[in-house]
Structure formats: structure tokens, C-alpha cells
Design an enzyme around this catalytic site. Structure first.
Site, short mmCIF file in Angstrom:
data_model
loop_
_atom_site.label_atom_id
_atom_site.label_comp_id
_atom_site.label_asym_id
_atom_site.label_seq_id
_atom_site.Cartn_x
_atom_site.Cartn_y
_atom_site.Cartn_z
CB CYS A 83 -1.00 -0.02 1.15
SG CYS A 83 -2.31 1.21 0.94
CG HIS A 193 -4.35 -3.42 2.38
ND1 HIS A 193 -3.47 -2.96 3.33
CD2 HIS A 193 -4.84 -2.31 1.78
CE1 HIS A 193 -3.43 -1.65 3.32
NE2 HIS A 193 -4.27 -1.23 2.38
CD GLU A 195 -2.47 -6.08 5.03
OE1 GLU A 195 -1.96 -6.49 3.97
OE2 GLU A 195 -2.64 -4.88 5.30
#
Lengths: 215, 257
Positions: A83, A193, A195
């Protein structure tokens, strides 16, 4: 067993990245830190980041994270930017009236704009928030077992346009075509992202943990 | 191909337990929010929203632990709402692993809180929740007003103007609950959903009143919502998330399958 440094410069939720890494490889040692010694001794380095680029860059410089990043990249160990951690590797961002970034890659970070529209002329919201398709533009170990066109989770208002198109590893479209992953030697960086991208995101993190840092 | 419309199951959590009941056939403890979130994650939910309806401080600490537990097991975005009043509350939830917080009555009480929060944590994690009710009479031009205290207290504030103001102050997303519809299962209030979605440049999540899958489709197509939030139709196994997504896809809506 890997020992990973997640560089902490006070911007955003690093818990998620650390937890996701621990989830894909139980027993992995994750250090959330800005300590240069810990970053230096790590086998792998991850540069995350959320929020405004001006604040991120200010903290990166104040804490000496810029030097840590350069050293980690030069050392040849696997390096992953996420990001704002991806945007920070570019030369310059339009955000906050223009901010100089680290310049590890040639390219700019541009605003999506207030009158963004899709191909049918339908207005598009900014931030670009949600699950969009990622088109792989080169083979790379970090794409192992990830189908081309998989949806990853994004949240951002500024997008990267890299100058060296041969380094681009994936693109996406949201009113404009833009570059969402870049790869050079031991460095890989993504706009989305992993995650927060469920199975495909965890797969990418798994691939990062398995990666020897060679393209 | 385009950005997918998001489906967001919402869980009301009180003292660390899901209330209103959630029934999954093969879940042992339906009251554990983490278990429920995991199940929705497996089904393909695009995000999860926890709404903390706990009244006590002790209960709030429990919520923090719940968020922590969820964040180590579920890897999709998590929004936490309910009782977010200070920047300290926000920091606590973000540190626990929430990706976004939803601010409701604290914004009505002090709009500047939204600006302060967005400046400090970034707009991407600040959701402003709006509870709107139609106040115009039939025949009059449409008008919706903001209500607080679960829809009991009128504020006199115009809902569309309020949404614009919240976005100007830094809200990164609007969670719009149409109150007159909520729980009635007649679908979202399409009028206010569309009016607000067209008035602001940030994503709008439609909420309130979902009783069937057509309501989700209407919310996206006629209401122009960027995401649809629902609780009971998923909780009671009336529909599963894959069913909802397949139905939306058949109606030409881009979804993540």
C-alpha cells in the site's frame, strides 16, 4: 525458520500484517520494529503503511527508515512493500500538494480525480475501496498458485504509474489502468492489502515467506 | 471487469457475544462472534462489521479482546462500531486489529470529531454511520432526517446534507441505515440510499430492512450503493452468502465469487 521485520513507523495497523504472517507460517518470528539493528538482522523485510503520504514520508525520514529500506533492498534479502509502503518506493506523489518519496523506482503516484468514470460513463467513487481484479503482467514466484485476475482488497485514492513498464508485475483498472505490483530483483511491492485479501492474499504472503529473493 | 460490490454481514455484539441469535447448522457455539465471523469469511463475505451494543466498560474490554481474536483468524476487513466517542477509542480498536471504525452519535454531538479522527488515522478507516428516516409526507418532495438513539430521537438535520458534510470533514465511507425500513424487511429505502450515494464521492454501504435477495440487488442497482450490509437474512440461514452473490451476479452485478 524465517525472521521477518515489519517496519513500524507509526502509521497504521501493523497487527494485521504480523498476524497474517504468523497464520501462514506458524512459528515464524515477526518483529514489528523501526530498530535498524533488528531490520538489519532480519531475513526478510516488509514495509507496510496507510494514511497520508506526507505524514508517512515525514516519519520514514525522522526515524531513519529511509536508510533502513535502502540498506535492506541493497542487501538482496526478500523485501515486500504494501500500500503506502509501495507508493513510498516511487519518486513522487501528488498527494498533499506533492511529496518526494524514496525514489527506489521511477514513477509517480497520481490522484484518481474527482470525476473518475468507468467505460460506460458511470461515476466511480474515490477511494477505490473493495475487491478488484489484479492482472499479472509477468511470471514471478510471488504469484505462485494465484490465478491471474484474482480479486484482492484495495483501499486507496492515489495510484502508481511506473516509468519502467518492464518492472510492472500486475495492473488493475478503475477508470484508469494503473500499476498495482512492481518487481525488481529482491523487491516486490503491491498496492492492495494481501493481509486483508483472504485466501489469495495469504497465498501471496506464503509465497513471500518461501521466496529466495530471486525473480 | 470492475470493482466488486461488497456483501457485509453485520453482527450485533453484546458483552463479547453475538445477540439477536445467529444460526448456522454446523456451528457449536453460535454466540461466539469470532466463530461466526470465521464462518462468514469461509462463505466469502467481503467484510465483517461488528456492532458493539454493550453498555458497560467491562463489556467494552471484552469487545477489544473479541476484535483481537478475530483479527488473528479472519483475514478480510473488519469494521467496529458502537460507542466510538474519542480518538482513544479509535486507537484501541485499530490496535486490536480493526481496519475501520464506525462513528455514529459522537459525530452528531460533535462533527469536528470526524475531522480530528480522519486527520489522525486517515479517512480510509473512518466510517460515519447515519440513521435516516423519511420525514416528508406523501406528495411533498422527499426529505430524510438524521435520527439518533436507535431511531427514537430526531435531530432536525437533513440526511443528504449531513452525509456531504461528514465526507467534507474526512469520512472515508458512509454506512447508511434507513430507519423506517429497519427490521421491517421491506428492503432498503432506495430513495435516500441513491440520494446520498449520488451526493458524495466516497463509498456508501446500504443497511436496514433486507428481507430477501432482491433487496440486495435493488440496493446496488437502484440505490447505487457500493456495498450492502445485512444481518438477519444471513444469521438465520434464510440465505447463504454464496447464494446472495450468485443471485447478484445473475442480475448483472459484479461480485467476488
Amino acid at each position: 525458520m524465517s525472521n521477518i521485520a515489519v517496519i513500524d513507523y507509526g502509521m497504521g495497523n501493523l497487527h494485521s500484517v504480523a498476524k497474517a504472517l504468523e497464520h501462514v507460517q506458524p512459528g515464524v518470528e515477526v518483529r514489528v520494529t523501526a530498530d535498524p539493528e533488528l531490520v538489519r538482522s532480519a531475513d526478510r523485510v516488509l514495509l507496510p503503511g496507510v494514511g497520508a503520504i506526507r505524514d508517512c514520508m515525514a516519519e520514514i525520514r525522522r526515524l531513519g527508515v529511509d536508510a533502513e529500506v535502502r540498506e535492506a533492498i541493497a542487501s538482496g534479502k526478500p523485501f515486500l512493500g504494501i500500500c503506502v509502503g509501495y507508493q513510498a518506493l516511487m519518486e513522487f506523489s501528488e498527494e498533499n500538494n506533492g511529496v518526494d518519496c524514496l525514489g527506489e523506482f521511477e514513477g509517480r503516484v497520481n490522484f484518481f480525480g474527482d470525476d473518475l468514470k468507468d467505460a460506460d460513463g458511470e461515476r466511480l467513487k474515490v477511494p477505490h475501496m473493495g475487491w478488484n481484479q489484479v492482472y499479472q503482467t509477468q511470471d514471478h514466484p510471488l504469484w505462485a498458485n494465484i490465478e491471474d485476475g484474482s480479486r484482492f482488497y484495495f483501499v486507496h485514492s492515489y495510484y502508481v504509474k511506473a516509468k519502467q513498464s518492464e518492472l510492472v508485475a500486475a495492473t488493475c483498472n478503475y477508470g484508469v489502468d494503473f500499476d498495482v505490483a512492481i518487481a525488481r530483483d529482491n523487491v516486490f511491492a503491491v498496492q492492495f492489502h494481501p493481509e486483508k485479501s483472504q485466501k489469495v492474499g495469504l497465498q501471496l504472503l506464503q509465497n513471500f515467506l518461501n521466496w529466495d529473493g530471486r525473480p | 471487469m470492475a470493482l466488486a460490490k461488497r456483501i457485509i454481514p453485520c453482527l450485533d455484539v453484546e458483552n463479547g457475544r453475538v445477540v439477536k441469535g445467529v444460526q448456522f447448522v454446523d456451528i457449536r457455539d453460535a454466540g461466539d462472534p469470532v466463530e461466526v465471523a470465521k464462518r462468514y469469511d469461509e462463505q466469502g463475505a467481503d467484510e465483517i462489521t461488528f456492532l458493539d451494543i454493550t453498555a458497560t466498560h467491562e463489556g467494552r474490554d471484552t469487545m477489544v479482546h473479541t476484535v483481537e481474536k478475530m483479527a488473528s483468524q479472519v483475514f478480510i476487513p473488519l469494521t467496529v462500531g458502537g460507542g466510538i466517542r474519542t480518538c482513544e477509542d479509535i486507537r484501541t480498536m485499530l490496535n486490536a486489529g480493526a481496519d475501520k471504525v464506525s462513528i455514529n452519535s459522537a459525530a452528531v454531538k460533535n462533527p469536528d470529531f470526524v475531522r480530528e479522527a480522519a486527520e489522525r488515522f486517515g479517512s480510509q478507516c473512518i466510517v460515519v454511520a447515519i440513521d435516516a428516516k423519511k420525514v416528508s409526507q406523501p406528495g411533498e418532495p422527499d426529505k430524510w432526517e438524521i435520527f439518533t438513539h436507535g431511531g427514537r430521537k430526531p435531530t432536525g438535520i437533513d440526511a443528504v446534507e449531513w452525509a456531504k458534510k461528514m465526507v467534507d470533514l474526512g469520512a472515508g465511507e458512509i454506512l447508511l441505515t434507513s430507519m423506517d425500513q429497519d427490521g421491517v424487511k421491506n428492503g432498503y429505502d432506495i430513495g435516500v440510499t441513491r440520494a446520498i450515494s449520488e451526493a458524495v464521492h466516497v463509498p456508501v454501504i446500504a443497511s436496514g430492512g433486507v428481507g430477501n435477495l432482491d433487496h440486495l440487488v435493488e440496493g446496488c442497482i437502484e440505490g447505487k450503493a457500493d456495498a450492502v450490509l445485512a444481518a438477519s437474512i444471513f444469521h438465520f440461514n434464510e440465505y447463504s452468502i454464496p447464494q446472495a452473490k450468485e443471485y447478484m451476479r445473475q442480475h448483472g452485478i459484479e461480485v467476488r465469487l
